[in-house]
Design a protein around this motif. Structure first.
Motif, short mmCIF file in Angstrom:
data_model
loop_
_atom_site.label_atom_id
_atom_site.label_comp_id
_atom_site.label_asym_id
_atom_site.label_seq_id
_atom_site.Cartn_x
_atom_site.Cartn_y
_atom_site.Cartn_z
N ALA A 84 -27.47 -66.85 -13.80
CA ALA A 84 -26.60 -66.24 -12.79
C ALA A 84 -27.19 -66.33 -11.38
O ALA A 84 -26.48 -66.67 -10.42
CB ALA A 84 -26.31 -64.79 -13.15
N ASP A 85 -28.50 -66.05 -11.25
CA ASP A 85 -29.09 -66.06 -9.90
C ASP A 85 -28.99 -67.45 -9.27
O ASP A 85 -28.72 -67.59 -8.08
CB ASP A 85 -30.57 -65.63 -9.96
CG ASP A 85 -30.69 -64.14 -10.27
OD1 ASP A 85 -29.66 -63.44 -10.19
OD2 ASP A 85 -31.80 -63.69 -10.61
N ALA A 86 -29.23 -68.48 -10.09
CA ALA A 86 -29.17 -69.86 -9.56
C ALA A 86 -27.74 -70.19 -9.12
O ALA A 86 -27.53 -70.86 -8.10
CB ALA A 86 -29.64 -70.84 -10.63
N VAL A 87 -26.75 -69.70 -9.87
CA VAL A 87 -25.35 -69.99 -9.52
C VAL A 87 -24.98 -69.27 -8.22
O VAL A 87 -24.33 -69.84 -7.32
CB VAL A 87 -24.40 -69.57 -10.68
CG1 VAL A 87 -22.94 -69.74 -10.28
CG2 VAL A 87 -24.70 -70.40 -11.94
N VAL A 88 -25.42 -68.00 -8.09
CA VAL A 88 -25.15 -67.26 -6.84
C VAL A 88 -25.77 -68.00 -5.66
O VAL A 88 -25.12 -68.20 -4.62
CB VAL A 88 -25.70 -65.81 -6.95
CG1 VAL A 88 -25.73 -65.13 -5.58
CG2 VAL A 88 -24.88 -65.00 -7.94
N ALA A 89 -27.03 -68.43 -5.82
CA ALA A 89 -27.72 -69.12 -4.71
C ALA A 89 -26.98 -70.41 -4.34
O ALA A 89 -26.80 -70.72 -3.15
CB ALA A 89 -29.16 -69.40 -5.10
N CYS B 259 -21.12 -72.52 0.59
CA CYS B 259 -20.07 -71.99 1.48
C CYS B 259 -20.55 -70.89 2.42
O CYS B 259 -19.75 -70.30 3.14
CB CYS B 259 -18.91 -71.45 0.66
SG CYS B 259 -17.99 -72.75 -0.14
N GLY B 260 -21.82 -70.57 2.39
CA GLY B 260 -22.31 -69.54 3.30
C GLY B 260 -22.08 -68.13 2.80
O GLY B 260 -22.23 -67.16 3.55
N GLY B 261 -21.65 -67.97 1.55
CA GLY B 261 -21.50 -66.66 0.92
C GLY B 261 -20.31 -65.89 1.44
O GLY B 261 -19.52 -66.44 2.17
N PRO B 262 -20.09 -64.64 1.06
CA PRO B 262 -20.90 -63.93 0.06
C PRO B 262 -20.61 -64.40 -1.37
O PRO B 262 -19.51 -64.87 -1.66
CB PRO B 262 -20.46 -62.47 0.24
CG PRO B 262 -19.06 -62.56 0.76
CD PRO B 262 -19.00 -63.81 1.58
N ALA B 263 -21.62 -64.28 -2.22
CA ALA B 263 -21.46 -64.55 -3.66
C ALA B 263 -22.26 -63.48 -4.40
O ALA B 263 -23.33 -63.09 -3.94
CB ALA B 263 -21.97 -65.94 -4.00
#
Ligand code: NG1
Length: 415
Positions: free
Chosen positions: A388-393, A399-403
């Motif tokens: 999950a952390d790698a996907v969020v990053a 796209c510059g977040g947020p995620a």
């Protein structure tokens, strides 16, 4: 004192009587199917909004920690205000007050949210239901049951102008922690679907806002019209009632006949061909859809019918996931990917959403798709928890977040 209570007190000089929580939602699968009375599979999330409230004798006043607009209306004034003359979130408050009809008393309201309102996480329905429940609790009458609030909230959002289905309001009002909610329509039936705890759901912004005003409302309503035109033409061709929703054609004959539909058609042309009046095809709660001219018909119908089948398949895969979470992840991921590809044909994706989904998949998500109406806004991905952390990053880089990871959460309630 909680932050929202402090904000309420500083605005109104008195503390609130209570605080309502209304979560946002992500839709796992079943996109643009609800307004054709076909199923959806969303879950409420652990982000949302709070509405602090107190009774007031003869006025409804409202403010927000996130937006500058405020409302302060006498009970008499509410009946005469025109929603189209208002800007920003108070339109949703007026929608709510309109569907509640004549009020015996009013309320003081303050809203605070940790839910991005850029599109896809259902901030408009969370706001509508949060305001509705707060006004309901502020009044002296017995609280309305959740199913009644759902029906009122659907109508309230239609007053604001999007001819929406009922997915968001049902998901937000009836969700439970750890579960998704399968919703069928006409008549509405809901079923909780447990989600494996070893999976993570990631919500990620495409960086393009898709608020429900102007552009997105027009794109959305054009798809609603496309489904109605497709249903009228299918009815005519198959010798069935042409005044039905696409759900009536979710069978092998209906699916096969879609291939013969025109790529585009206008309400006027379909009215001529089918004898269904254009007034019926363009009907809406807000006094009629603006006729956009020719809209996409074949791709819209194909997406909607196939997407409904994917909802059934996803529910089956999740049932298998209760016994074998690792084995069910790939089938669910593949359905998410197929849904996104179909939404590209349907016309709801954007280059930003496409590259966001690709980035999340490359970082270890097993499936990714746009969630909600699309035309910008958010995507979701599913991944094993350890990725999950790698996907969020990766989403933030794309796209510059947020995620962020979202947890399947319980629905609308008084805190
Ligand atoms: P969003 O815009 O993401 O909240 C909208 C509709 C849903 C459904 C989806 C597409 C509203 C309030 N919600 O969701 O009913 O049609 O698009 O599946 O308009």
């Amino acid at each position: 004192m909680r932050e929202i209570e402090a904000a309420f007190s500083s605005r109104y000089g008195t503390g609130p009587a209570g605080v309502v929580w209304a979560p946002g939602r992500v839709n796992i699968i079943g996109e643009h199917t609800d307004y054709s009375d076909l199923p959806v599979l969303p879950m409420a999330i652990d982000r949302g909004l709070k509405v602090a409230y107190a009774p007031a004798a003869d006025r409804v006043a409202a403010s927000s920690s996130a937006f500058p607009e405020t409302a302060d209306w006498s009970l008499d004034q509410i009946q005469t205000l025109d929603v189209s003359t208002l800007s920003g979130w108070p339109r949703y408050l007026l929608g709510v007050l309109r569907v509640l009809g004549t009020l015996d008393s009013g309320g003081l309201l303050h809203v605070a949210a940790d839910l991005p309102s850029v599109g896809g996480l259902s901030s408009s329905s969370a706001l509508t239901l949060g305001l509705l429940k707060a006004v309901d609790l502020a009044s002296e009458s017995a609280p309305r049951p959740s199913v009644e609030l759902v029906e009122l909230a659907i109508e309230a959002e239609r007053v604001v102008g999007v001819e929406s289905g009922g997915m968001d309001q049902n998901a937000i009002a009836l969700a439970e922690a750890g579960k998704a909610l399968r919703i069928d329509f006409a008549p509405t039936r809901t079923r909780l679907v447990p989600l494996p705890q070893t999976w993570s759901w990631i919500a990620a912004s495409s960086g393009v806002e898709a608020p429900k005003g102007g552009r997105v409302r027009d794109h959305y309503n054009a798809r609603v019209l496309g489904t109605r035109l497709a249903a009228a033409l299918l009815g005519k061709r198959l010798g069935r009632d042409p005044r039905q929703r696409l759900a009536a054609f979710h069978d092998p004959d209906g699916r096969a006949a879609c291939a013969e539909l025109p790529a585009e058609a206008s309400a006027r042309r379909v009215a001529r061909e089918t004898d269904v009046p254009s007034g019926f095809l363009l009907a809406s709660s807000a006094g009629g859809l603006v006729d956009p001219g020719p809209v996409s018909v074949r791709a819209v119908a194909l997406h909607v019918l196939d997407e409904a089948s994917r909802v059934d398949a996803a529910e089956r895969a999740l049932a298998a996931g209760a016994l074998d979470p690792a084995g069910a992840l790939d089938p669910v991921g593949a359905l998410l990917d197929a849904s996104h590809a179909s939404l590209q044909d349907f016309g709801a994706s954007t280059p930003e959403l496409d590259s966001l989904c690709t980035a999340m998949s490359s970082a270890g998500a097993v499936g990714a798709r746009l969630t909600g109406a699309g035309f910008g806004g958010f995507a979701i991905a599913v991944a094993p928890r350890e990725r999950a952390d790698a996907v969020v990053a990766a989403a933030e880089r794309a796209c510059g977040g947020p995620a962020f990871v979202v947890e399947p959460s319980s629905g609308l309630r008084k805190l």
